[in-house]
Scaffold this motif. Structure first.
Motif, PDB file in Angstrom:
ATOM      1  N   GLN A 257      27.336  19.411  63.200  1.00  0.00           N
ATOM      2  CA  GLN A 257      28.292  20.240  63.919  1.00  0.00           C
ATOM      3  C   GLN A 257      27.648  21.532  64.408  1.00  0.00           C
ATOM      4  OE1 GLN A 257      31.585  20.723  61.194  1.00  0.00           O
ATOM      5  NE2 GLN A 257      32.492  18.735  61.750  1.00  0.00           N
ATOM      6  N   ALA A 258      26.847  22.147  63.550  1.00  0.00           N
ATOM      7  CA  ALA A 258      26.160  23.381  63.935  1.00  0.00           C
ATOM      8  C   ALA A 258      25.185  23.122  65.078  1.00  0.00           C
ATOM      9  CB  ALA A 258      25.431  23.970  62.729  1.00  0.00           C
ATOM     10  N   LEU A 259      24.464  22.000  64.997  1.00  0.00           N
ATOM     11  CA  LEU A 259      23.499  21.662  66.037  1.00  0.00           C
ATOM     12  C   LEU A 259      24.196  21.345  67.356  1.00  0.00           C
ATOM     13  CD1 LEU A 259      20.492  21.283  66.559  1.00  0.00           C
ATOM     14  CD2 LEU A 259      20.744  18.882  65.895  1.00  0.00           C
ATOM     15  N   ALA A 260      25.331  20.657  67.295  1.00  0.00           N
ATOM     16  CA  ALA A 260      26.075  20.328  68.510  1.00  0.00           C
ATOM     17  C   ALA A 260      26.567  21.594  69.209  1.00  0.00           C
ATOM     18  CB  ALA A 260      27.246  19.410  68.171  1.00  0.00           C
ATOM     19  N   ASP A 261      27.085  22.532  68.447  1.00  0.00           N
ATOM     20  CA  ASP A 261      27.564  23.789  69.035  1.00  0.00           C
ATOM     21  C   ASP A 261      26.405  24.574  69.651  1.00  0.00           C
ATOM     22  OD1 ASP A 261      30.098  23.153  68.226  1.00  0.00           O
ATOM     23  OD2 ASP A 261      30.093  24.453  66.458  1.00  0.00           O
ATOM     24  N   TYR A 262      25.274  24.557  68.977  1.00  0.00           N
ATOM     25  CA  TYR A 262      24.131  25.303  69.477  1.00  0.00           C
ATOM     26  C   TYR A 262      23.590  24.667  70.763  1.00  0.00           C
ATOM     27  CZ  TYR A 262      19.845  28.040  69.464  1.00  0.00           C
ATOM     28  OH  TYR A 262      18.835  28.897  69.811  1.00  0.00           O
ATOM     29  N   ARG A 263      23.527  23.342  70.792  1.00  0.00           N
ATOM     30  CA  ARG A 263      23.045  22.661  72.001  1.00  0.00           C
ATOM     31  C   ARG A 263      23.980  22.905  73.183  1.00  0.00           C
ATOM     32  NH1 ARG A 263      21.437  16.916  69.194  1.00  0.00           N
ATOM     33  NH2 ARG A 263      19.348  17.484  68.491  1.00  0.00           N
ATOM     34  N   SER A 264      25.263  22.966  72.904  1.00  0.00           N
ATOM     35  CA  SER A 264      26.215  23.253  73.969  1.00  0.00           C
ATOM     36  C   SER A 264      25.969  24.649  74.537  1.00  0.00           C
ATOM     37  CB  SER A 264      27.642  23.149  73.425  1.00  0.00           C
ATOM     38  OG  SER A 264      28.589  23.498  74.418  1.00  0.00           O
ATOM     39  N   ALA A 265      25.700  25.605  73.660  1.00  0.00           N
ATOM     40  CA  ALA A 265      25.384  26.965  74.110  1.00  0.00           C
ATOM     41  C   ALA A 265      24.088  26.971  74.916  1.00  0.00           C
ATOM     42  CB  ALA A 265      25.264  27.901  72.904  1.00  0.00           C
ATOM     43  N   ALA A 266      23.096  26.211  74.456  1.00  0.00           N
ATOM     44  CA  ALA A 266      21.813  26.165  75.155  1.00  0.00           C
ATOM     45  C   ALA A 266      21.976  25.589  76.558  1.00  0.00           C
ATOM     46  CB  ALA A 266      20.814  25.344  74.350  1.00  0.00           C
ATOM     47  N   ARG A 267      22.782  24.527  76.683  1.00  0.00           N
ATOM     48  CA  ARG A 267      22.994  23.916  77.998  1.00  0.00           C
ATOM     49  C   ARG A 267      23.682  24.890  78.950  1.00  0.00           C
ATOM     50  NH1 ARG A 267      24.196  19.306  74.806  1.00  0.00           N
ATOM     51  NH2 ARG A 267      26.416  19.828  74.886  1.00  0.00           N
ATOM     52  N   GLY A 268      24.549  25.703  78.418  1.00  0.00           N
ATOM     53  CA  GLY A 268      25.266  26.663  79.250  1.00  0.00           C
ATOM     54  C   GLY A 268      24.452  27.888  79.618  1.00  0.00           C
ATOM     55  N   SER A 269      23.284  28.034  79.046  1.00  0.00           N
ATOM     56  CA  SER A 269      22.479  29.231  79.267  1.00  0.00           C
ATOM     57  C   SER A 269      21.636  29.170  80.531  1.00  0.00           C
ATOM     58  CB  SER A 269      21.540  29.456  78.088  1.00  0.00           C
ATOM     59  OG  SER A 269      20.560  28.432  78.045  1.00  0.00           O
ATOM     60  N   ARG A 270      21.399  27.981  81.061  1.00  0.00           N
ATOM     61  CA  ARG A 270      20.559  27.743  82.233  1.00  0.00           C
ATOM     62  C   ARG A 270      19.086  28.075  81.975  1.00  0.00           C
ATOM     63  NH1 ARG A 270      24.176  29.667  87.498  1.00  0.00           N
ATOM     64  NH2 ARG A 270      25.966  28.306  87.067  1.00  0.00           N
ATOM     65  N   LEU A 271      18.707  28.217  80.734  1.00  0.00           N
ATOM     66  CA  LEU A 271      17.298  28.383  80.376  1.00  0.00           C
ATOM     67  C   LEU A 271      16.657  27.010  80.245  1.00  0.00           C
ATOM     68  CD1 LEU A 271      17.556  31.136  77.592  1.00  0.00           C
ATOM     69  CD2 LEU A 271      17.114  31.459  80.049  1.00  0.00           C
ATOM     70  N   VAL A 272      15.335  26.969  80.365  1.00  0.00           N
ATOM     71  CA  VAL A 272      14.586  25.739  80.107  1.00  0.00           C
ATOM     72  C   VAL A 272      14.228  25.721  78.629  1.00  0.00           C
ATOM     73  CG1 VAL A 272      12.504  24.421  80.616  1.00  0.00           C
ATOM     74  CG2 VAL A 272      13.677  25.672  82.446  1.00  0.00           C
ATOM     75  N   TRP A 273      14.625  24.642  77.938  1.00  0.00           N
ATOM     76  CA  TRP A 273      14.419  24.560  76.495  1.00  0.00           C
ATOM     77  C   TRP A 273      13.395  23.483  76.169  1.00  0.00           C
ATOM     78  CZ3 TRP A 273      17.044  27.757  73.011  1.00  0.00           C
ATOM     79  CH2 TRP A 273      18.015  28.571  73.586  1.00  0.00           C
ATOM     80  N   VAL A 274      12.620  23.713  75.113  1.00  0.00           N
ATOM     81  CA  VAL A 274      11.616  22.750  74.656  1.00  0.00           C
ATOM     82  C   VAL A 274      11.712  22.607  73.146  1.00  0.00           C
ATOM     83  CG1 VAL A 274      10.011  23.272  76.532  1.00  0.00           C
ATOM     84  CG2 VAL A 274       9.818  24.508  74.369  1.00  0.00           C
ATOM     85  N   HIS A 275      11.173  21.496  72.648  1.00  0.00           N
ATOM     86  CA  HIS A 275      11.031  21.298  71.204  1.00  0.00           C
ATOM     87  C   HIS A 275       9.562  21.481  70.854  1.00  0.00           C
ATOM     88  CE1 HIS A 275      15.098  19.882  70.522  1.00  0.00           C
ATOM     89  NE2 HIS A 275      14.984  19.048  71.529  1.00  0.00           N
ATOM     90  N   ARG A 276       9.279  22.313  69.881  1.00  0.00           N
ATOM     91  CA  ARG A 276       7.915  22.523  69.414  1.00  0.00           C
ATOM     92  C   ARG A 276       7.839  22.156  67.939  1.00  0.00           C
ATOM     93  NH1 ARG A 276       4.762  25.177  73.053  1.00  0.00           N
ATOM     94  NH2 ARG A 276       5.855  26.172  74.796  1.00  0.00           N
TER      95      ARG A 276
END
Length: 339
Positions: A257-276
């Motif tokens: 649930q925490a990860l889903a909420d965070y990913r939703s925020a990330a998608r709404g940010s219009r930033l480019v995200w990566v996994h390291r």
């Protein structure tokens, strides 16, 4: 407060700074005591974060993180700590090896004299593991392996003595981490190693710091919720080390649930995200036995947020007294993939 203590250099890579701002309360690094040298060594971006109380320049003696009072004459570590003995033993072992890590020309690494004490300076020079830099009085030339060993021990001692903040050693050097946690027959313990990178998306390295800070503030609730869930997972793994899969099963819903909420925020940010890739080492009880004694034994913990979590166990040698097992330490790898 939970702060990443980066090493072996003063300035962390930008992606490490991004991670510290999103999943911890800030970042710290060990800096020279001399104010003039520090002014040159610390990057401008870190100075800006320091003004926001998101970066901590750590020195022995002049920082509330340390209980040592004299940054020049006090030892690198407390004279009666196990770590002090370990460091000297390791340096002498390196010097006696078939191919000791001598300083190169030109030098590949340096140690600022205000980061180490006079006794250690003398030891390094006597063993031939350091040379004085011509025309310079502020630092010694050393091999990178020596630098990583000395600074790796330093940050773990700082983390152990910290009182006002919780500090977590964090490096982007595999060798630096291994040097500080090298197995030794006299002082063995066990640790879990778990890959967390898939659960910690970060903005791409070319993202402006102001944009990262804006995201941090705008989505503080989502960010803190994920951070707390991950830290709880690590804490429970340390305590209930014999049943790692059960720990994840109990926390799966909260994590997802925490990860889903965070990913939703990330998608709404219009930033480019990566996994390291981020590998966390979690010390477990020294009394752990049975199958945990088998090094490199992998455990499948299950799927969280669409990603499989695995841990492996191995023997380590904490660099300080056995009764003071380190909490967590992190290894950042440079590989990245787009979200």
């Amino acid at each position: 407060m939970a702060v990443l203590l980066y090493y072996p250099l003063v300035n962390p890579p930008v992606e490490v700074v991004h991670q510290a701002l999103l999943y911890w309360d800030g970042v710290a690094s060990v800096v020279p005591t001399d104010p003039e040298i520090r002014e040159t060594a610390v990057a401008q971006s870190l100075k800006e974060l320091e003004q926001r109380q998101l970066y901590i320049p750590v020195t022995y003696g002049r920082d509330s993180l340390s209980r040592l009072s004299d940054p020049v004459d006090m030892p690198l570590v407390h004279p009666f700590d196990h770590a002090s003995v370990v460091l000297v033993e390791e340096l002498r072992r390196l010097a006696a090896s078939a191919q000791p890590p001598r300083p190169a020309s030109p030098p590949e690494a340096f140690l600022y004299l205000t980061k180490i004490n006079r006794r250690l300076q003398t030891e390094l020079l006597t063993l031939g593991l350091a040379t004085r830099c011509p025309g310079e009085q502020s630092r010694l030339a050393v091999a990178k392996e020596v630098q990583e060993l000395v600074v790796g021990v330093t940050v773990r001692e700082i983390a152990r003595h910290a009182t006002e903040r919780r500090l977590f050693p964090y490096t982007d050097s595999v060798r630096a981490q291994r040097l500080a946690l090298r197995p030794a027959a006299a002082s063995r313990a066990l640790a879990w190693e778990m890959e967390l990178g898939k659960l910690l998306p970060v903005p791409a390295a070319d993202t402006r710091l102001t944009d990262v800070l804006a995201f941090r503030e705008k989505y503080a609730d989502e960010r803190l919720r994920l951070m707390r869930a991950l830290h709880r997972l690590l804490g429970d793994l340390r305590r209930d080390y014999e049943h790692p899969a059960d720990v994840v099963a109990q926390l799966r819903v909260e994590l997802e649930q925490a990860l889903a909420d965070y990913r939703s925020a990330a998608r709404g940010s219009r930033l480019v995200w990566v996994h390291r890739s981020v590998t966390v080492t979690v010390a477990v009880a020294a009394s752990a036995g049975g199958s945990l004694l088998l090094p490199n034994l992998g455990w499948f913990l299950g799927v969280v947020g669409g990603y499989a979590l695995n841990v492996a166990t191995r023997e380590i040698r904490p660099v300080w007294q056995r009764q003071h097992d380190h909490d967590f330490s992190y290894l950042h790898r440079v590989q990245a993939e787009l979200s």
